[in-house]
Design a protein around this motif. Structure first.
Motif, short mmCIF file in Angstrom:
data_model
loop_
_atom_site.label_atom_id
_atom_site.label_comp_id
_atom_site.label_asym_id
_atom_site.label_seq_id
_atom_site.Cartn_x
_atom_site.Cartn_y
_atom_site.Cartn_z
N VAL A 71 -103.80 -41.75 -13.78
CA VAL A 71 -104.22 -42.68 -12.72
C VAL A 71 -102.98 -43.30 -12.07
CG1 VAL A 71 -105.38 -44.89 -12.30
CG2 VAL A 71 -106.49 -43.13 -13.69
N LEU A 72 -102.00 -43.66 -12.88
CA LEU A 72 -100.77 -44.23 -12.33
C LEU A 72 -99.98 -43.21 -11.52
CD1 LEU A 72 -99.51 -46.51 -15.22
CD2 LEU A 72 -100.36 -47.21 -12.99
N LEU A 73 -100.07 -41.96 -11.88
CA LEU A 73 -99.40 -40.91 -11.10
C LEU A 73 -99.98 -40.84 -9.69
CD1 LEU A 73 -97.45 -38.51 -10.88
CD2 LEU A 73 -99.28 -37.07 -11.79
N VAL A 74 -101.30 -40.94 -9.61
CA VAL A 74 -101.96 -40.84 -8.32
C VAL A 74 -101.77 -42.12 -7.50
CG1 VAL A 74 -104.21 -40.61 -7.20
CG2 VAL A 74 -103.64 -39.19 -9.16
N THR A 75 -101.84 -43.27 -8.15
CA THR A 75 -101.79 -44.53 -7.42
C THR A 75 -100.40 -45.14 -7.31
OG1 THR A 75 -102.28 -45.83 -9.40
CG2 THR A 75 -104.16 -45.10 -8.06
N GLY A 76 -99.57 -44.96 -8.31
CA GLY A 76 -98.30 -45.66 -8.34
C GLY A 76 -97.07 -44.79 -8.16
N GLY A 77 -97.19 -43.53 -8.42
CA GLY A 77 -96.06 -42.64 -8.24
C GLY A 77 -95.53 -42.09 -9.56
N LEU A 78 -94.53 -41.26 -9.43
CA LEU A 78 -93.99 -40.52 -10.57
C LEU A 78 -93.29 -41.42 -11.59
CD1 LEU A 78 -93.73 -37.67 -11.65
CD2 LEU A 78 -91.61 -37.43 -10.38
N LEU A 116 -85.81 -41.02 -18.65
CA LEU A 116 -85.77 -40.08 -17.52
C LEU A 116 -86.51 -40.61 -16.30
CD1 LEU A 116 -86.21 -36.68 -19.36
CD2 LEU A 116 -84.17 -37.50 -18.19
N ALA A 117 -87.64 -41.28 -16.54
CA ALA A 117 -88.38 -41.87 -15.42
C ALA A 117 -87.56 -42.98 -14.75
CB ALA A 117 -89.72 -42.41 -15.92
N ALA A 118 -86.79 -43.70 -15.53
CA ALA A 118 -85.99 -44.79 -14.96
C ALA A 118 -84.87 -44.26 -14.08
CB ALA A 118 -85.41 -45.65 -16.09
N TYR A 119 -84.37 -43.08 -14.39
CA TYR A 119 -83.25 -42.52 -13.64
C TYR A 119 -83.66 -41.53 -12.55
CZ TYR A 119 -79.95 -44.73 -16.73
OH TYR A 119 -79.21 -45.66 -17.41
N LEU A 120 -84.96 -41.46 -12.25
CA LEU A 120 -85.40 -40.56 -11.18
C LEU A 120 -84.86 -41.04 -9.84
CD1 LEU A 120 -89.16 -39.92 -11.96
CD2 LEU A 120 -87.33 -38.26 -11.97
N HIS A 143 -93.93 -44.60 -12.35
CA HIS A 143 -94.94 -45.32 -13.13
C HIS A 143 -95.62 -44.39 -14.15
CE1 HIS A 143 -94.51 -48.90 -10.73
NE2 HIS A 143 -94.67 -48.17 -9.63
N TYR A 144 -95.84 -43.16 -13.72
CA TYR A 144 -96.41 -42.17 -14.62
C TYR A 144 -95.49 -41.93 -15.82
CZ TYR A 144 -97.60 -37.50 -16.35
OH TYR A 144 -97.91 -36.43 -17.15
N GLY A 145 -94.20 -41.80 -15.56
CA GLY A 145 -93.24 -41.59 -16.64
C GLY A 145 -93.21 -42.75 -17.61
N TYR A 146 -93.25 -43.97 -17.08
CA TYR A 146 -93.28 -45.14 -17.96
C TYR A 146 -94.56 -45.17 -18.80
CZ TYR A 146 -89.35 -47.14 -15.34
OH TYR A 146 -88.14 -47.37 -14.77
N ALA A 147 -95.69 -44.86 -18.17
CA ALA A 147 -96.96 -44.87 -18.91
C ALA A 147 -96.99 -43.78 -19.98
CB ALA A 147 -98.13 -44.71 -17.94
N LEU A 148 -96.49 -42.61 -19.64
CA LEU A 148 -96.45 -41.51 -20.60
C LEU A 148 -95.52 -41.84 -21.77
CD1 LEU A 148 -97.38 -38.64 -21.26
CD2 LEU A 148 -95.45 -37.81 -19.91
#
Length: 102
Positions: free
Chosen positions: A37-44, A95-99, A46-51
């Protein structure tokens, strides 16, 4: 080779711990759905942080939950499972933080 061709399959399907259930494994599904859901609404990012957060939570659950409640989270030993999930969770979050997005 067994005389009954289906005999080996029955033994294979019942191998492992008898009566083992998935236990707290459903937490992984909830975390992955929230990440999607965060991938669709918040972006990549946020998805990485949630994962990553989901994997860290699962590592803690694996470490503190009794063996019979761990269910599908129990693959190897308690410490090895928790360390693997923790390492992967931290790696995904870093990795999500450094995108570079844009």
């Amino acid at each position: 080779m067994s005389p009954d061709p289906g005999h080996g399959l029955d033994e294979e399907l019942t191998a492992g711990r008898p009566g083992q259930r998935l236990g707290l494994w459903w937490l992984a599904v909830v975390g992955m759905v929230a990440a999607a859901v965060l991938l669709v609404t918040g972006g990549l990012r946020h998805y990485g942080y949630a994962l990553g957060g989901t994997l860290v939570v699962l590592a803690v659950v694996r470490l503190v939950a009794p063996e019979e409640r761990a269910g599908g989270l129990a693959v190897r030993g308690r410490v090895l499972d928790a360390a693997t999930m923790l390492g992967l969770g931290v790696a995904v979050a870093v990795l999500a933080a450094y995108l570079r997005l844009g």
